[in-house]
Design an enzyme around this catalytic site. Sequence first.
Site, PDB file in Angstrom:
ATOM      1  N   LYS A 118     -26.024  11.061 -11.974  1.00  0.00           N
ATOM      2  CA  LYS A 118     -24.877  11.548 -12.748  1.00  0.00           C
ATOM      3  C   LYS A 118     -25.094  11.203 -14.213  1.00  0.00           C
ATOM      4  CE  LYS A 118     -20.948  13.638 -11.870  1.00  0.00           C
ATOM      5  NZ  LYS A 118     -20.689  14.631 -10.807  1.00  0.00           N
ATOM      6  N   GLY A 230      -4.274  20.158  -9.346  1.00  0.00           N
ATOM      7  CA  GLY A 230      -5.406  20.488 -10.230  1.00  0.00           C
ATOM      8  C   GLY A 230      -5.629  21.988 -10.176  1.00  0.00           C
ATOM      9  N   GLY A 232      -8.066  23.721 -12.202  1.00  0.00           N
ATOM     10  CA  GLY A 232      -9.258  24.054 -12.982  1.00  0.00           C
ATOM     11  C   GLY A 232     -10.220  24.832 -12.103  1.00  0.00           C
ATOM     12  N   ASN A 233     -11.508  24.575 -12.284  1.00  0.00           N
ATOM     13  CA  ASN A 233     -12.513  25.318 -11.517  1.00  0.00           C
ATOM     14  C   ASN A 233     -12.269  25.177 -10.008  1.00  0.00           C
ATOM     15  OD1 ASN A 233     -15.061  25.381  -9.889  1.00  0.00           O
ATOM     16  ND2 ASN A 233     -15.904  26.166 -11.787  1.00  0.00           N
ATOM     17  N   ALA A 234     -12.255  23.930  -9.528  1.00  0.00           N
ATOM     18  CA  ALA A 234     -12.124  23.719  -8.080  1.00  0.00           C
ATOM     19  C   ALA A 234     -10.760  24.212  -7.574  1.00  0.00           C
ATOM     20  CB  ALA A 234     -12.310  22.237  -7.767  1.00  0.00           C
ATOM     21  N   GLY A 235      -9.673  23.789  -8.225  1.00  0.00           N
ATOM     22  CA  GLY A 235      -8.326  24.082  -7.740  1.00  0.00           C
ATOM     23  C   GLY A 235      -7.932  25.548  -7.820  1.00  0.00           C
TER      24      GLY A 235
HETATM   25  P1  NAD Z   1     -11.616  21.142 -14.368  1.00  0.00           P
HETATM   26  O1  NAD Z   1     -11.709  20.366 -15.642  1.00  0.00           O
HETATM   27  O2  NAD Z   1     -12.010  22.572 -14.337  1.00  0.00           O
HETATM   28  O3  NAD Z   1     -10.108  21.058 -13.780  1.00  0.00           O
HETATM   29  C1  NAD Z   1      -9.409  19.865 -13.643  1.00  0.00           C
HETATM   30  C2  NAD Z   1      -7.947  20.229 -13.391  1.00  0.00           C
HETATM   31  O4  NAD Z   1      -7.219  19.024 -13.132  1.00  0.00           O
HETATM   32  C3  NAD Z   1      -7.257  20.883 -14.584  1.00  0.00           C
HETATM   33  O5  NAD Z   1      -6.388  21.882 -14.103  1.00  0.00           O
HETATM   34  C4  NAD Z   1      -6.444  19.745 -15.207  1.00  0.00           C
HETATM   35  O6  NAD Z   1      -5.302  20.212 -15.897  1.00  0.00           O
HETATM   36  C5  NAD Z   1      -6.060  18.997 -13.951  1.00  0.00           C
HETATM   37  N1  NAD Z   1      -5.696  17.601 -14.205  1.00  0.00           N
HETATM   38  C6  NAD Z   1      -6.241  16.734 -15.087  1.00  0.00           C
HETATM   39  N2  NAD Z   1      -5.578  15.559 -15.029  1.00  0.00           N
HETATM   40  C7  NAD Z   1      -4.627  15.693 -14.084  1.00  0.00           C
HETATM   41  C8  NAD Z   1      -3.630  14.843 -13.564  1.00  0.00           C
HETATM   42  N3  NAD Z   1      -3.468  13.595 -14.020  1.00  0.00           N
HETATM   43  N4  NAD Z   1      -2.838  15.313 -12.582  1.00  0.00           N
HETATM   44  C9  NAD Z   1      -2.987  16.572 -12.129  1.00  0.00           C
HETATM   45  N5  NAD Z   1      -3.888  17.429 -12.593  1.00  0.00           N
HETATM   46  C10 NAD Z   1      -4.697  16.991 -13.557  1.00  0.00           C
HETATM   47  O7  NAD Z   1     -12.464  20.294 -13.328  1.00  0.00           O
HETATM   48  P2  NAD Z   1     -13.037  20.796 -11.918  1.00  0.00           P
HETATM   49  O8  NAD Z   1     -14.450  21.189 -12.105  1.00  0.00           O
HETATM   50  O9  NAD Z   1     -12.085  21.715 -11.257  1.00  0.00           O
HETATM   51  O10 NAD Z   1     -13.058  19.387 -11.148  1.00  0.00           O
HETATM   52  C11 NAD Z   1     -11.902  18.858 -10.501  1.00  0.00           C
HETATM   53  C12 NAD Z   1     -12.353  17.770  -9.551  1.00  0.00           C
HETATM   54  O11 NAD Z   1     -13.262  18.331  -8.609  1.00  0.00           O
HETATM   55  C13 NAD Z   1     -13.100  16.597 -10.214  1.00  0.00           C
HETATM   56  O12 NAD Z   1     -12.813  15.413  -9.494  1.00  0.00           O
HETATM   57  C14 NAD Z   1     -14.557  16.975 -10.032  1.00  0.00           C
HETATM   58  O13 NAD Z   1     -15.426  15.843 -10.089  1.00  0.00           O
HETATM   59  C15 NAD Z   1     -14.477  17.590  -8.644  1.00  0.00           C
HETATM   60  N6  NAD Z   1     -15.610  18.462  -8.328  1.00  0.00           N
HETATM   61  C16 NAD Z   1     -15.808  19.623  -9.029  1.00  0.00           C
HETATM   62  C17 NAD Z   1     -16.918  20.398  -8.723  1.00  0.00           C
HETATM   63  C18 NAD Z   1     -17.169  21.705  -9.424  1.00  0.00           C
HETATM   64  O14 NAD Z   1     -18.163  22.383  -9.071  1.00  0.00           O
HETATM   65  N7  NAD Z   1     -16.346  22.132 -10.360  1.00  0.00           N
HETATM   66  C19 NAD Z   1     -17.812  19.995  -7.721  1.00  0.00           C
HETATM   67  C20 NAD Z   1     -17.555  18.824  -7.018  1.00  0.00           C
HETATM   68  C21 NAD Z   1     -16.442  18.064  -7.334  1.00  0.00           C
END
Ligand code: NAD
Length: 430
Positions: A118, A230, A232-235
């Site tokens: 990482k 959440g 973002g990408n995942a949610g």
């Molecule tokens: P992102 O930055 O695209 O989205 C994060 C989301 O979480 C945003 O909507 C943000 O507003 C929200 N958020 C931030 N703080 C918050 C809080 N205190 N309460 C509620 N919501 C909050 O990130 P992502 O890529 O979607 O990643 C989200 C999680 O998934 C992380 O833990 C990341 O490590 C994990 N993850 C992502 C991937 C990927 O491919 N994107 C892969 C594996 C794991």
Amino acid sequence: MRQNRAMLVDILSKEELNPFRIAQEQFDEAAEIMKLDSAARALLREPLRVLEVQIPVKMRNGTVNVFKGFRVQHNDARGPAKGGIRFHPMETLDTVKALAMWMTWKTAVADIPLGGGKGGVICDPKQMNKSELEALSRGYIRAVAKIIGPDNDVPAPDVYTDPQIMAWMMDEYSRLSGKYEPAVITGKPVEVGGSLGRTDATAMGGMYNIREAAKYLKIDLKKAKFAIQGFGNAGSFAAKLISRMFGGKVVAVSDSKGGIYSPSGLDVEKAIHYKESNGSLEGFPGAEKVSNEQLLQLDVDILVPAAIENQLRKDNADKVKAKLVAELANGPTTPEADKILAEKGVFVIPDFLCNSGGVTVSYFEWVQDRYGYFWSEDEVYQYLDKKMTKAFKDVLTTYEDMGKKVNMRMAAYIVAVKKVEHAMRLRGWI
Ligand code: NAD
């Protein structure tokens, strides 16, 4: 005196939520169950390598800012280290170490021939313009170039880094190598060696896991209610796929500013457009406002934490009403909360299994880059489905073989640690 005590309580509670301490505690529990020998324990509870770097960047106002960056390689016994790079103002070495360790377990449980790593840079990308971000991305790669590479360590995007940043990073590494090196990094745009299906791979992998868990728990996904923390990408991709693949109802979603709730189901596409044009979900028409804390306690069948670490803790885990928690985020549940959820009979698909779809398609990208032949989106999803279904079943089999005396997280640890320990033994490290 009272002030000192307050400070101590503050420090202790922070230590309790330190992700590296949590990652080590989870590993120690698995090591104990598996009766792992002391050499394997010593090697696996710490990273193999940690590099801390200083990155000078000329800013638009003419000054030079010096940023601190990290690259951690937790273990590479099963293949090159693999893991994303975060740009975040609150980044810490301990967070990077925890995430690197979880990557080792993630690549092992998904059964892809890679290890765990990482990276991170302490910076606030929201305050930087495009050229400053490009300079920082290129500077980071120059600083860590000696330890990364297609056969050593392959980074990817993570929080606040994106395909454009990966393209700059790949370009910088290629310049240093004097040849095109697309396989040094994944999550790139498809035009420069990226894979189709990478953008929604994490959410898609989560869906395959939820589908298998629902079969096991006899949950009818067509009738199921989902809450997602959440957006973002995942949610947000998860929200889209839940209605598209299962016909289930997404009743609540949230971002860092709070959430929205409609018991009869939200129009996910509209919520995505609303967030894009308004910057947040606040004020979305036809839905009630809920806090992030309330969202976790809603009366739903499936709860999907997809935001950040430490959301389910000892102070709120007993209020969870969902039957199934599918962890798309990394580290959303503390060890104390895990115990409470297990006692309540809540079935948890642990993070490094549930969100391993992202790294699996990253692996597919690395494979495609290395042999210069690219697959269709359908092929990517088919291979992903196979990998995820097998990973879920392997963990479930261990969970059942152990008489359900451990939870799914421990079962996943046992599957993953066994593979890494075996590889280290075969290679003569221990
Ligand atoms: P992102 O930055 O695209 O989205 C994060 C989301 O979480 C945003 O909507 C943000 O507003 C929200 N958020 C931030 N703080 C918050 C809080 N205190 N309460 C509620 N919501 C909050 O990130 P992502 O890529 O979607 O990643 C989200 C999680 O998934 C992380 O833990 C990341 O490590 C994990 N993850 C992502 C991937 C990927 O491919 N994107 C892969 C594996 C794991």
